[in-house]
Design a protein around this motif. Structure first.
Motif, PDB file in Angstrom:
ATOM      1  N   LEU A 114      -7.507  -5.070  -7.405  1.00 17.16           N
ATOM      2  CA  LEU A 114      -6.230  -5.319  -6.722  1.00 17.16           C
ATOM      3  C   LEU A 114      -6.026  -6.821  -6.505  1.00 17.16           C
ATOM      4  N   GLN A 152       0.845  -1.196   0.000  1.00 14.02           N
ATOM      5  CA  GLN A 152       0.000   0.000   0.000  1.00 14.02           C
ATOM      6  C   GLN A 152       0.884   1.251   0.000  1.00 14.02           C
ATOM      7  N   GLY A 153       0.575   2.183  -0.884  1.00 17.88           N
ATOM      8  CA  GLY A 153       1.346   3.426  -0.950  1.00 17.88           C
ATOM      9  C   GLY A 153       2.534   3.326  -1.899  1.00 17.88           C
ATOM     10  N   LYS A 157       0.027  -1.175   7.602  1.00 17.13           N
ATOM     11  CA  LYS A 157      -0.555  -0.997   6.272  1.00 17.13           C
ATOM     12  C   LYS A 157      -0.641  -2.336   5.557  1.00 17.13           C
ATOM     13  N   LEU A 158      -1.288  -2.312   4.413  1.00 16.52           N
ATOM     14  CA  LEU A 158      -1.588  -3.558   3.722  1.00 16.52           C
ATOM     15  C   LEU A 158      -0.411  -4.020   2.858  1.00 16.52           C
ATOM     16  N   TYR A 159      -0.005  -5.256   3.062  1.00 15.72           N
ATOM     17  CA  TYR A 159       0.996  -5.907   2.217  1.00 15.72           C
ATOM     18  C   TYR A 159       0.353  -7.155   1.637  1.00 15.72           C
ATOM     19  N   ARG A 205      -9.592  -2.319   8.689  1.00 17.23           N
ATOM     20  CA  ARG A 205     -10.095  -2.443   7.317  1.00 17.23           C
ATOM     21  C   ARG A 205     -11.440  -3.169   7.317  1.00 17.23           C
ATOM     22  N   PHE A 261       0.024   0.440  -4.859  1.00 13.58           N
ATOM     23  CA  PHE A 261      -1.379   0.831  -5.031  1.00 13.58           C
ATOM     24  C   PHE A 261      -1.745   1.844  -3.950  1.00 13.58           C
ATOM     25  N   PHE A 262      -2.782   2.598  -4.225  1.00 17.68           N
ATOM     26  CA  PHE A 262      -3.231   3.600  -3.271  1.00 17.68           C
ATOM     27  C   PHE A 262      -4.562   3.163  -2.674  1.00 17.68           C
ATOM     28  N   GLU A 263      -4.883   3.723  -1.539  1.00 18.64           N
ATOM     29  CA  GLU A 263      -6.022   3.267  -0.760  1.00 18.64           C
ATOM     30  C   GLU A 263      -7.317   3.240  -1.585  1.00 18.64           C
TER      31      GLU A 263
END
Ligand code: ADP
Ligand code: MG
Length: 307
Positions: free
Chosen positions: A64, A51-52, A129-131, A96, A55-57
């Motif tokens: 995705l 994330q970031g 954050k998302l991985y 989330r 890809f963005f939120e």
């Protein structure tokens, strides 16, 4: 010295020097590792989306989910293999929405079904954050996988599809440009080039997928094969997008097209195949020269490196 000074590829080189690829047919350095597997061979690849960074939120979770498998499928396609089994590791921020991850999984499941891939395992942890990390295993007949370290002086260089559309789609999304749906789709929902890979594999000496940018990925073939290349600017199938430059198209990543080297005796054969464009020739020496009207085009800091 900081990691940033070594660079992504410098760091991979250091890792490679520390380990021996025992028991493998091919270790670190190609789109996939190759292991012996009875009368066949196994292809293994892994890729992480952060994330970031990747890809963005605001991205649609369904797309995705598709892309997180697609980028790995592309590495199997780049070796002309058949994808089979996947492992999915998720590091999730606990706030989330469940519906977000459900949509993500729908996307992952749909593309897995399209390519006959079974999910066999993975890992789930929490994170700030998302991985998303996917490992994909494929197979091939023994000795049939097309590597990147086997290009030879005199081969012709081809590319599938067009170059720069994914980066153009990324810019259109980033800058909130209206329309450009086809370009945005190229960035959000890339299509691995299996059809083209299988068609060209019998003639190919080397192949790679374009994840870091056309020039950077040609350079990977050159470094691994100990050769150079001449690329003809006027032959490159640039994307039709007026709001970014051709230099950006050459250096932007994530096209997920294939660069293929083919012995020159097959030139006519492969030129007549739909979906391929001859863009250059393999030369001696380790450099890539991009030629425009006989003159060398200077391309600086080209391609994606994480550090
Ligand atoms: P691709 O763009 O085809 O996915 P990468 O540029 O990510 O490939 O990696 C190039 C090569 O280096 C691959 O063979 C990959 O498996 C290997 N590699 C990358 N990072 C590591 C790491 N941390 N440890 C071992 N091998 C790595
Ligand atoms: Mg690759």
């Amino acid at each position: 010295m900081k990691i940033g000074e070594v660079g992504e590829f410098g760091l991979i080189k250091k890792i490679r020097e520390l380990f021996r690829a025992e028991g493998s047919v091919l270790g670190i350095g190609d789109d996939c590792a190759i292991l012996p597997y009875g009368d066949k061979e196994l292809l293994i690849t892994t890729d992480t989306l952060v994330q970031g960074v990747h890809f963005f939120e605001g991205v649609e979770p369904y797309l995705l989910g598709r892309k997180s498998l697609a980028v790995n499928l592309s590495d199997i396609a780049a070796m002309a293999g058949k994808p089979k089994w996947a492992f999915l590791s998720l590091s999730l921020d606990i706030d989330r929405e469940l519906s977000w991850i459900e949509q993500f999984l729908m996307g992952f499941r749909d593309i897995a079904l399209e390519y006959d891939v079974s999910l066999l395992g993975g890992d789930t942890t929490s994170s700030d954050k998302l991985y998303i990390s996917v490992t994909l295993v494929g197979e091939n007949e023994r000795g049939k996988s097309v590597k990147r370290n086997t290009a030879r002086d005199g081969d012709i260089v081809l590319v599938t599809g067009s170059i720069g559309c994914s980066y153009a789609g990324f810019v259109a999304l980033r800058d909130g440009l209206e329309g450009y749906d086809e370009l945005k789709k190229r960035h959000l929902d890339p299509k691995p080039r299996f059809f083209e890979a299988f068609k060209v594999a019998p003639f190919a000496t080397a192949m790679i997928d374009v994840s870091d940018g056309l020039i950077q990925d040609c350079l990977h073939i050159c470094e691994e094969s100990g050769v150079g290349m001449e690329i003809y600017w006027d032959k490159i199938p640039f994307c039709r997008a007026e709001f970014i430059s051709k230099e950006e198209m050459l250096c932007g990543g994530e096209d997920y097209e294939l660069v293929v080297c083919v012995k020159s005796c097959f030139k006519e054969k492969v030129e007549s195949m739909d979906g391929f464009t001859v863009i250059g020739e393999v030369k001696k020496g380790g450099r890539i020269e991009v030629l425009r009207g006989g003159k060398v085009v200077k391309i600086k800091d080209c391609g994606y490196s994480h550090f």
